[in-house]
Design a protein around this motif. Structure first.
Motif, PDB file in Angstrom:
ATOM      1  N   SER A 326      11.753  10.970 -13.324  1.00  0.00           N
ATOM      2  CA  SER A 326      12.026  10.821 -14.759  1.00  0.00           C
ATOM      3  C   SER A 326      11.055  11.663 -15.575  1.00  0.00           C
ATOM      4  CB  SER A 326      11.919   9.343 -15.163  1.00  0.00           C
ATOM      5  OG  SER A 326      12.881   8.555 -14.485  1.00  0.00           O
ATOM      6  N   THR A 327       9.779  11.617 -15.202  1.00  0.00           N
ATOM      7  CA  THR A 327       8.764  12.379 -15.933  1.00  0.00           C
ATOM      8  C   THR A 327       9.004  13.882 -15.819  1.00  0.00           C
ATOM      9  OG1 THR A 327       7.134  10.625 -15.562  1.00  0.00           O
ATOM     10  CG2 THR A 327       6.291  12.790 -16.164  1.00  0.00           C
ATOM     11  N   GLN A 328       9.260  14.340 -14.594  1.00  0.00           N
ATOM     12  CA  GLN A 328       9.442  15.770 -14.386  1.00  0.00           C
ATOM     13  C   GLN A 328      10.737  16.286 -15.022  1.00  0.00           C
ATOM     14  OE1 GLN A 328       6.645  16.839 -13.818  1.00  0.00           O
ATOM     15  NE2 GLN A 328       6.543  17.692 -11.772  1.00  0.00           N
ATOM     16  N   GLN A 329      11.790  15.502 -14.931  1.00  0.00           N
ATOM     17  CA  GLN A 329      13.054  15.938 -15.529  1.00  0.00           C
ATOM     18  C   GLN A 329      12.897  16.109 -17.036  1.00  0.00           C
ATOM     19  OE1 GLN A 329      16.483  13.253 -16.239  1.00  0.00           O
ATOM     20  NE2 GLN A 329      17.559  14.487 -14.697  1.00  0.00           N
ATOM     21  N   PHE A 343      17.683  20.959 -12.881  1.00  0.00           N
ATOM     22  CA  PHE A 343      16.549  20.239 -12.282  1.00  0.00           C
ATOM     23  C   PHE A 343      16.916  19.715 -10.894  1.00  0.00           C
ATOM     24  CE2 PHE A 343      14.208  16.203 -11.674  1.00  0.00           C
ATOM     25  CZ  PHE A 343      12.915  16.692 -11.656  1.00  0.00           C
ATOM     26  N   ALA A 344      18.142  19.219 -10.737  1.00  0.00           N
ATOM     27  CA  ALA A 344      18.594  18.746  -9.429  1.00  0.00           C
ATOM     28  C   ALA A 344      18.585  19.865  -8.399  1.00  0.00           C
ATOM     29  CB  ALA A 344      19.988  18.128  -9.540  1.00  0.00           C
ATOM     30  N   ARG A 345      18.995  21.094  -8.811  1.00  0.00           N
ATOM     31  CA  ARG A 345      18.972  22.236  -7.890  1.00  0.00           C
ATOM     32  C   ARG A 345      17.528  22.604  -7.524  1.00  0.00           C
ATOM     33  NH1 ARG A 345      23.328  20.834  -9.088  1.00  0.00           N
ATOM     34  NH2 ARG A 345      22.693  19.414  -7.425  1.00  0.00           N
ATOM     35  N   VAL A 346      16.631  22.453  -8.491  1.00  0.00           N
ATOM     36  CA  VAL A 346      15.217  22.713  -8.211  1.00  0.00           C
ATOM     37  C   VAL A 346      14.704  21.738  -7.151  1.00  0.00           C
ATOM     38  CG1 VAL A 346      12.874  22.600  -9.174  1.00  0.00           C
ATOM     39  CG2 VAL A 346      14.695  23.733 -10.454  1.00  0.00           C
ATOM     40  N   ILE A 347      15.060  20.469  -7.290  1.00  0.00           N
ATOM     41  CA  ILE A 347      14.640  19.459  -6.313  1.00  0.00           C
ATOM     42  C   ILE A 347      15.206  19.771  -4.939  1.00  0.00           C
ATOM     43  CG2 ILE A 347      14.780  17.010  -5.706  1.00  0.00           C
ATOM     44  CD1 ILE A 347      12.870  17.610  -7.967  1.00  0.00           C
ATOM     45  N   GLU A 348      16.435  20.215  -4.875  1.00  0.00           N
ATOM     46  CA  GLU A 348      17.043  20.539  -3.588  1.00  0.00           C
ATOM     47  C   GLU A 348      16.318  21.690  -2.896  1.00  0.00           C
ATOM     48  OE1 GLU A 348      21.656  19.270  -4.742  1.00  0.00           O
ATOM     49  OE2 GLU A 348      21.142  21.348  -4.256  1.00  0.00           O
ATOM     50  N   ARG A 349      15.868  22.661  -3.681  1.00  0.00           N
ATOM     51  CA  ARG A 349      15.242  23.851  -3.087  1.00  0.00           C
ATOM     52  C   ARG A 349      13.746  23.667  -2.845  1.00  0.00           C
ATOM     53  NH1 ARG A 349      18.996  26.577  -7.024  1.00  0.00           N
ATOM     54  NH2 ARG A 349      20.679  27.420  -5.709  1.00  0.00           N
ATOM     55  N   MET A 350      13.090  22.864  -3.682  1.00  0.00           N
ATOM     56  CA  MET A 350      11.671  22.595  -3.482  1.00  0.00           C
ATOM     57  C   MET A 350      11.343  21.192  -3.991  1.00  0.00           C
ATOM     58  SD  MET A 350       8.235  24.761  -4.491  1.00  0.00           S
ATOM     59  CE  MET A 350       7.805  23.847  -5.951  1.00  0.00           C
ATOM     60  N   PRO A 351      11.566  20.181  -3.154  1.00  0.00           N
ATOM     61  CA  PRO A 351      11.338  18.792  -3.602  1.00  0.00           C
ATOM     62  C   PRO A 351       9.880  18.489  -3.929  1.00  0.00           C
ATOM     63  CG  PRO A 351      11.808  18.881  -1.246  1.00  0.00           C
ATOM     64  CD  PRO A 351      12.091  20.233  -1.786  1.00  0.00           C
ATOM     65  N   GLN A 352       8.947  19.327  -3.454  1.00  0.00           N
ATOM     66  CA  GLN A 352       7.535  19.097  -3.764  1.00  0.00           C
ATOM     67  C   GLN A 352       7.242  19.176  -5.251  1.00  0.00           C
ATOM     68  OE1 GLN A 352       8.676  21.107  -1.446  1.00  0.00           O
ATOM     69  NE2 GLN A 352       7.498  20.974   0.451  1.00  0.00           N
ATOM     70  N   VAL A 353       8.193  19.699  -6.021  1.00  0.00           N
ATOM     71  CA  VAL A 353       7.976  19.853  -7.452  1.00  0.00           C
ATOM     72  C   VAL A 353       7.759  18.498  -8.126  1.00  0.00           C
ATOM     73  CG1 VAL A 353      10.367  19.696  -8.251  1.00  0.00           C
ATOM     74  CG2 VAL A 353       8.759  21.219  -9.429  1.00  0.00           C
ATOM     75  N   VAL A 354       8.229  17.418  -7.502  1.00  0.00           N
ATOM     76  CA  VAL A 354       8.041  16.092  -8.113  1.00  0.00           C
ATOM     77  C   VAL A 354       6.563  15.721  -8.189  1.00  0.00           C
ATOM     78  CG1 VAL A 354      10.286  15.296  -7.306  1.00  0.00           C
ATOM     79  CG2 VAL A 354       8.252  14.797  -5.944  1.00  0.00           C
ATOM     80  N   SER A 355       5.733  16.347  -7.355  1.00  0.00           N
ATOM     81  CA  SER A 355       4.307  16.032  -7.334  1.00  0.00           C
ATOM     82  C   SER A 355       3.440  17.110  -7.969  1.00  0.00           C
ATOM     83  CB  SER A 355       3.844  15.802  -5.879  1.00  0.00           C
ATOM     84  OG  SER A 355       4.524  14.718  -5.290  1.00  0.00           O
ATOM     85  N   LEU A 356       4.053  18.163  -8.493  1.00  0.00           N
ATOM     86  CA  LEU A 356       3.283  19.233  -9.132  1.00  0.00           C
ATOM     87  C   LEU A 356       2.820  18.807 -10.531  1.00  0.00           C
ATOM     88  CD1 LEU A 356       5.049  22.641  -8.382  1.00  0.00           C
ATOM     89  CD2 LEU A 356       2.804  21.884  -7.628  1.00  0.00           C
ATOM     90  N   GLY A 357       1.557  19.097 -10.829  1.00  0.00           N
ATOM     91  CA  GLY A 357       1.045  18.805 -12.152  1.00  0.00           C
ATOM     92  C   GLY A 357       1.657  19.737 -13.188  1.00  0.00           C
ATOM     93  N   GLN A 358       1.826  19.256 -14.382  1.00  0.00           N
ATOM     94  CA  GLN A 358       2.460  20.055 -15.436  1.00  0.00           C
ATOM     95  C   GLN A 358       1.622  21.267 -15.816  1.00  0.00           C
ATOM     96  OE1 GLN A 358       3.301  17.293 -18.594  1.00  0.00           O
ATOM     97  NE2 GLN A 358       4.761  16.106 -17.377  1.00  0.00           N
ATOM     98  N   ASN A 359       0.300  21.151 -15.715  1.00  0.00           N
ATOM     99  CA  ASN A 359      -0.545  22.309 -16.014  1.00  0.00           C
ATOM    100  C   ASN A 359      -0.395  23.385 -14.944  1.00  0.00           C
ATOM    101  OD1 ASN A 359      -1.780  20.565 -14.155  1.00  0.00           O
ATOM    102  ND2 ASN A 359      -3.809  21.398 -14.595  1.00  0.00           N
TER     103      ASN A 359
END
Length: 507
Positions: A326-329, A343-359
């Motif tokens: 929710s936060t990342q979306q 955003f869903a396509r981004v998650i499919e290609r690199m799910p690690q993005v859910v843990s990436l800091g915004q900075n």
């Protein structure tokens, strides 16, 4: 019947054979009936010199010294009860609740009990710790505690951490070193757990010392090997996550495996996943895994892509995924202008993005925007190649400078092939481009970068420039399918850059 006799010369006490006594009429002896429940009824009686004689034999045994405090001096039931009350009162006086010790044999003197309490306190245990498991007071310091702690220190548990270990698993004080502890250590060594790692494993999961070898531990190992886990990797898995040795196959491990297989993950892929991240075995299917998979679907991840997503980032199954997604979306939509579908396509290609800091995300984004790319183009690049968000800006700068100054290509080619930034400049981009220049070949970035060294050589010396096709797509359980029926062979050589590109960025 037993008589206590007293002679007229220096006071000595004997327990003798009555028949032997009657046959000896030459010595004057005064008889005093002996009541074992009243050993102190005669003020001249002493336990200090007691000679035990077999009533059915004439042989005599050496005299016993005064019993040590460890042995105690109470022989009668009444005295035992009195002694227990005294010891219990002592324990209460120092804050220990002896209620759970009713069925436990305790020392007969306060001195021995004080010795046990003080020894445990020297290890680092407090009165509260003892109250958590008061049964440890039933262990003899010399017969139980010292041998066990000595063996634990020998196998790698530091003396400074011994108190912490006992707090975690006080039941170990009751264990037999030879019968219970040694076989478990041998079992762990047989699983290829390194000798220097034994102490670390036991500190993480001391309950291992209480397991039966032929029970849960052996069954868990056998099941994991049966689905494809390399036996040589069991040792490192135990070191990383020893808890799976105590998990039941039928109720915990097998349901997880079957559920993940139903999502499209082959057992061979699961085996490799468990070898690298053994802690995934501990994820609860009903409480963690299924809710998180349902959450992925609710955020637009396609069901056919779930296997690929989990294989790339299996630890996401143990995260509070709904809150993170929710936060990342919201951030992607607000700052990067990427809609929920993108955003869903981004998650499919690199799910690690859910843990990436915004900075962290904004650094490469700001770099691209600063080089003349519009926000819309940057959004397209991120959706197509989310790995851009995890790249170091310094490396991107070098690659971009070569792209503009040496290659002189328009920015739209970067928008069409953002994967350009994921290849090594010195190891792949420069040498291949120079060879193209030497041959006089003009082609797109994808044509000469998105292929193995062998395929590049074939393209370089072919009589024609083959038409470009989309890159390979991931198919769970099979090889990499290429459009047009081409197949990437298992034995095809891949350079380090190719492997780096195909590998998901490790966070």
């Amino acid at each position: 019947m037993i008589f206590l006799c007293r002679r007229k010369h220096p006071i000595q006490s004997f327990i003798i054979n009555p028949l032997q006594f009657l046959s000896n009429q030459s010595k004057a002896i005064t008889f005093i009936p002996f009541d074992p429940l009243k050993p102190y009824q005669n003020p001249q009686f002493s336990f200090s010199r007691v000679l035990s004689v077999n009533p059915y034999s004439t042989s005599k045994f050496p005299e016993y010294e005064m019993p040590t405090v460890t042995w105690g001096v109470v022989h009668g039931r009444k005295e035992k009860l009195v002694s227990r009350v005294i010891v219990s009162d002592y324990l209460k006086s120092i804050g220990i609740i002896p209620d759970e010790l009713e069925e436990v044999e305790l020392p007969s003197t306060i001195d021995v009990m004080r010795e046990r309490v003080e020894f445990l306190q020297k290890l680092g245990l407090t009165i509260d710790d003892i109250n958590e498991y008061p049964l440890m007071l039933g262990c003899s310091v010399r017969k139980n505690i010292i041998p066990v702690l000595g063996y634990l220190e020998k196998v790698g548990i530091q003396r400074s951490k011994m108190g912490e270990f006992v707090k975690k698993y006080p039941q170990v004080l009751h264990a037999s070193v030879v019968v219970e502890l040694v076989p478990v250590i041998r079992f762990l060594r047989g699983l290829d757990v390194e000798k220097q790692d034994i102490g670390y494993v036991l500190m993480k999961y001391p309950e291992l010392l209480g397991f039966k070898l032929e029970g849960t531990m052996s069954t868990s190992v056998a099941y994991l090997v049966s689905i494809g886990v390399n036996p040589r990797d069991i040792g490192p898995m135990v070191t990383q996550y020893p808890y799976f040795l105590g998990m039941r196959v039928g109720t915990m491990i097998k349901p997880l495996v079957e559920y993940l297989v139903s999502l499209g993950l082959p057992k061979k892929v699961l085996a490799r996943m468990f070898e690298k991240r053994a802690y995934v075995i501990g994820y609860d299917v009903d409480e963690l895994v299924k809710p998180n998979v349902d959450c992925l679907v609710s955020f637009g991840v396609r069901k056919e892509a779930l296997g690929s997503v989990i294989a790339q980032y299996p630890q996401m199954l143990g995260l509070p995924l709904k809150a993170k997604l929710s936060t990342q979306q919201y951030f992607f939509n607000l700052k990067l202008k990427i809609d929920p579908e993108g955003f869903a396509r981004v998650i499919e290609r690199m799910p690690q993005v859910v843990s990436l800091g915004q900075n962290v995300i904004m650094k490469p984004v700001d770099f691209l925007v600063g080089r003349g790319l519009s926000g819309e183009d940057v959004a397209k690049m991120i959706v197509k190649c989310p790995q851009l968000l995890a790249l170091q800006v310094s490396l991107m700068k070098n690659s971009f400078y070569f792209f503009k100054s040496e290659m002189g290509r328009p920015l739209k080619e970067l928008v069409e092939f953002p994967e350009y930034f994921t290849y090594g400049l010195e190891s792949r981009i420069k040498p291949r481009y120079q060879r193209l220049q030497h041959k006089g070949i003009r082609c797109s970035l994808s044509w000469f970068l998105n292929c193995s060294d062998r395929r590049f050589e074939e393209r370089l010396y072919a009589d024609y420039v083959e038409s470009e096709v989309d890159g390979p797509r991931f198919v769970m359980g099979g090889k990499l399918d290429l459009p047009g029926g081409q197949m990437v062979s298992d034995d095809e050589d891949e350079s380090d850059d190719e492997i780096l590109y195909r590998r998901t960025v490790s966070l």
